[in-house]
Design a protein around this motif. Structure first.
Motif, short mmCIF file in Angstrom:
data_model
loop_
_atom_site.label_atom_id
_atom_site.label_comp_id
_atom_site.label_asym_id
_atom_site.label_seq_id
_atom_site.Cartn_x
_atom_site.Cartn_y
_atom_site.Cartn_z
N GLU A 1 0.84 -1.12 0.38
CA GLU A 1 0.06 -0.07 0.11
C GLU A 1 0.85 1.22 -0.06
OE1 GLU A 1 -3.49 0.32 -0.01
OE2 GLU A 1 -4.19 -1.50 0.50
N GLU A 2 2.09 1.34 0.52
CA GLU A 2 2.93 2.37 0.81
C GLU A 2 3.39 3.03 -0.74
OE1 GLU A 2 6.24 2.17 3.39
OE2 GLU A 2 4.91 1.10 4.80
N ILE A 3 3.34 2.04 -1.57
CA ILE A 3 4.04 2.12 -3.04
C ILE A 3 2.94 1.96 -4.23
CG2 ILE A 3 6.29 1.99 -2.28
CD1 ILE A 3 6.34 -0.96 -3.87
N LYS A 4 1.78 1.88 -3.60
CA LYS A 4 0.49 1.65 -4.64
C LYS A 4 0.64 2.34 -5.76
CE LYS A 4 -3.08 4.37 -2.00
NZ LYS A 4 -2.00 4.76 -0.88
N ASP A 5 1.03 3.60 -5.89
CA ASP A 5 1.05 4.40 -7.18
C ASP A 5 2.35 4.25 -7.81
OD1 ASP A 5 2.72 5.33 -5.03
OD2 ASP A 5 2.59 7.84 -6.04
N LYS A 6 3.27 3.03 -7.47
CA LYS A 6 4.39 2.75 -8.09
C LYS A 6 4.45 1.23 -8.70
CE LYS A 6 7.84 5.13 -8.21
NZ LYS A 6 8.78 5.51 -7.26
N CYS A 7 3.21 0.59 -8.59
CA CYS A 7 3.13 -0.67 -9.12
C CYS A 7 2.34 -1.01 -10.07
CB CYS A 7 2.46 -1.31 -8.08
SG CYS A 7 3.96 -1.78 -6.53
N LEU A 8 2.49 -1.86 -11.16
CA LEU A 8 1.80 -2.27 -12.15
C LEU A 8 1.39 -3.75 -11.97
CD1 LEU A 8 4.20 -0.76 -14.96
CD2 LEU A 8 2.12 0.57 -14.09
N TYR A 9 0.07 -3.76 -12.47
CA TYR A 9 -0.44 -5.38 -12.41
C TYR A 9 0.13 -5.88 -13.51
CZ TYR A 9 -3.07 -9.38 -13.40
OH TYR A 9 -3.70 -10.71 -13.66
N GLY A 10 0.55 -7.17 -13.48
CA GLY A 10 0.83 -7.92 -14.50
C GLY A 10 0.71 -9.43 -14.27
N SER A 11 0.75 -10.36 -15.34
CA SER A 11 0.56 -11.75 -14.99
C SER A 11 1.63 -12.52 -15.49
CB SER A 11 -0.85 -12.23 -15.96
OG SER A 11 -0.46 -12.37 -17.49
N ASP A 12 2.41 -12.09 -16.50
CA ASP A 12 3.56 -13.00 -16.99
C ASP A 12 2.84 -14.30 -18.01
OD1 ASP A 12 6.24 -13.26 -17.45
OD2 ASP A 12 6.57 -14.55 -15.98
N PHE A 13 1.94 -14.15 -18.10
CA PHE A 13 1.13 -15.22 -18.98
C PHE A 13 1.85 -15.44 -20.18
CE2 PHE A 13 -1.74 -16.41 -22.59
CZ PHE A 13 -2.42 -17.67 -21.71
N PRO A 14 2.20 -16.71 -20.77
CA PRO A 14 1.80 -17.93 -20.10
C PRO A 14 2.79 -18.71 -19.11
CG PRO A 14 2.36 -18.41 -22.40
CD PRO A 14 2.85 -16.91 -22.02
N ASP A 15 3.52 -18.14 -18.51
CA ASP A 15 4.58 -18.84 -17.89
C ASP A 15 4.23 -19.76 -16.92
OD1 ASP A 15 7.37 -19.16 -17.42
OD2 ASP A 15 7.40 -17.74 -15.81
N SER B 1 -8.97 -10.50 -5.57
CA SER B 1 -9.25 -10.83 -4.30
C SER B 1 -8.65 -10.66 -3.09
CB SER B 1 -9.61 -12.49 -4.61
OG SER B 1 -8.50 -13.25 -4.59
N ILE B 2 -7.25 -10.26 -3.38
CA ILE B 2 -6.25 -9.91 -2.27
C ILE B 2 -6.75 -8.74 -1.42
CG2 ILE B 2 -4.52 -11.08 -3.56
CD1 ILE B 2 -3.25 -8.36 -3.69
N SER B 3 -6.39 -8.85 -0.19
CA SER B 3 -6.94 -7.86 0.78
C SER B 3 -5.89 -6.42 0.69
CB SER B 3 -6.55 -8.30 2.33
OG SER B 3 -7.44 -9.50 2.39
N ILE B 4 -6.28 -5.78 -0.28
CA ILE B 4 -5.86 -4.58 -0.33
C ILE B 4 -6.82 -3.52 -0.70
CG2 ILE B 4 -3.50 -5.17 -1.14
CD1 ILE B 4 -4.08 -4.50 -3.96
N SER B 5 -6.64 -2.15 -0.51
CA SER B 5 -7.65 -1.30 -0.75
C SER B 5 -8.14 -1.17 -2.05
CB SER B 5 -7.18 0.06 -0.35
OG SER B 5 -6.36 0.58 -1.11
N GLU B 6 -9.23 -0.62 -2.40
CA GLU B 6 -9.78 -0.61 -3.68
C GLU B 6 -8.91 0.35 -4.67
OE1 GLU B 6 -11.88 -2.55 -5.67
OE2 GLU B 6 -11.92 -3.59 -3.79
N GLU B 7 -8.43 1.40 -3.89
CA GLU B 7 -7.62 2.51 -4.41
C GLU B 7 -6.15 1.84 -4.78
OE1 GLU B 7 -5.21 6.66 -2.97
OE2 GLU B 7 -6.32 5.43 -1.62
N ALA B 8 -5.69 0.97 -4.03
CA ALA B 8 -4.46 0.34 -4.49
C ALA B 8 -4.91 -0.51 -5.69
CB ALA B 8 -4.01 -0.60 -3.52
N LYS B 9 -5.83 -1.28 -5.83
CA LYS B 9 -6.15 -2.19 -6.89
C LYS B 9 -6.32 -1.30 -8.11
CE LYS B 9 -8.56 -5.86 -4.29
NZ LYS B 9 -9.84 -6.47 -3.90
N GLU B 10 -6.71 -0.09 -8.07
CA GLU B 10 -6.98 0.88 -9.12
C GLU B 10 -5.72 1.27 -9.56
OE1 GLU B 10 -9.48 5.00 -10.40
OE2 GLU B 10 -9.83 4.09 -8.46
#
Length: 271
Positions: A233-247, A262-271
């Protein structure tokens, strides 16, 4: 607006050379057929998961895949029919090219429409800071960073280990990207995989203290992200979601995203 997956590798036979197919099959018992994707299926899965866009990373590695810079142009040409759904991050292998050749391939990929460049140290056998005099003075690498900075394109740096047989994992330490951050302050640097599994704390601290360093969370099992990065959460604005599919271990574009949401982080962090 849909979701964005910032790190995938969509392998289609049309962009792979015979040598690349041979090497992949030799490594993993005919793994090519298991790794190849159907674009129609990918688009369908993206639609079902409300994934608006994926960033497809294609880079040369003569040591690993027997591929050169032309693979990026083949990928751009193949995927150009999906300009609103798929972009291509390319790359050049600086320790195999002259300075003139490096500039040539950067220009060619840029003109073709590349959206960034990937440096894969364990697969390319090069340290991200080897342009510095005390690290070997590889001018070609400096040219890549200067070009990306001047053209407002990000650099993605693989950090962490690689399980492939010829990978040299000593190059995977994200600390080597710190020099790049300091020497190229306007360059956006994305530390792919956040240094997992053994350098995650280093990657986290760099993202905290360097304004131009970001993390992508790809290849970390979503349910374990907070085990790896408990202070996410401290660096939520510095993170990008990615999967690495199809590894290996990535169940699918949709399944990976659903687990992440589904993980327990804030909706703001998910966004």
């Amino acid at each position: 607006m849909g979701y964005i997956d910032s790190h995938v590798h969509l392998w289609v036979r049309e962009i792979m050379s015979d040598e690349m197919i041979r090497r992949v099959n030799n490594m993993s018992n005919n793994a090519v057929d298991r790794q190849l994707v159907s674009i129609d299926h990918i688009i369908k899965e993206m639609d079902e998961a409300n994934i608006e866009y994926v960033v497809n990373i294609v880079y040369p590695s003569r040591e690993m895949w027997g591929s050169n810079e032309d693979i990026v142009l083949r990928a751009i040409n193949f995927f150009k029919k999906y300009p609103d759904r798929i972009s291509i991050v390319g790359g050049v292998q600086p320790n195999h090219l002259s300075e003139k050749e490096t500039k040539y391939w950067l220009e060619k990929q840029y003109e073709a429409g590349v959206s960034g460049f990937k440096i894969h140290p364990p697969h390319m056998w090069v340290k991200p800071n080897s342009y510095r005099v005390e690290e070997g003075g590889l001018k070609q690498l400096e040219i890549i960073y200067e070009f990306a900075q001047d053209h407002n394109l990000p650099i993605i740096v693989h950090t962490g280990t690689s399980y492939f047989p010829v990978a040299r994992n000593k190059y995977g330490d994200p600390i080597f990207a710190d020099d790049v951050s300091v020497d190229f302050p306007k360059l956006r640097i994305i530390l792919a995989h956040s240094g997992r599994p053994i350098w995650v704390n280093t990657a986290f601290q760099l993202a905290r203290i360097r304004r131009n360093i970001y993390l992508d969370l790809s290849s970390i099992p979503p349910k374990r992200i907070l085990d790896y990065i408990p202070r996410l959460e401290e660096i939520k604005d510095k993170c990008l979601y990615g999967s690495d599919f199809p590894d290996i271990g990535v169940k699918g574009l949709k399944e990976n995203l659903m687990e992440f949401l589904s993980i327990s982080i804030s909706e703001e962090a998910k966004e």
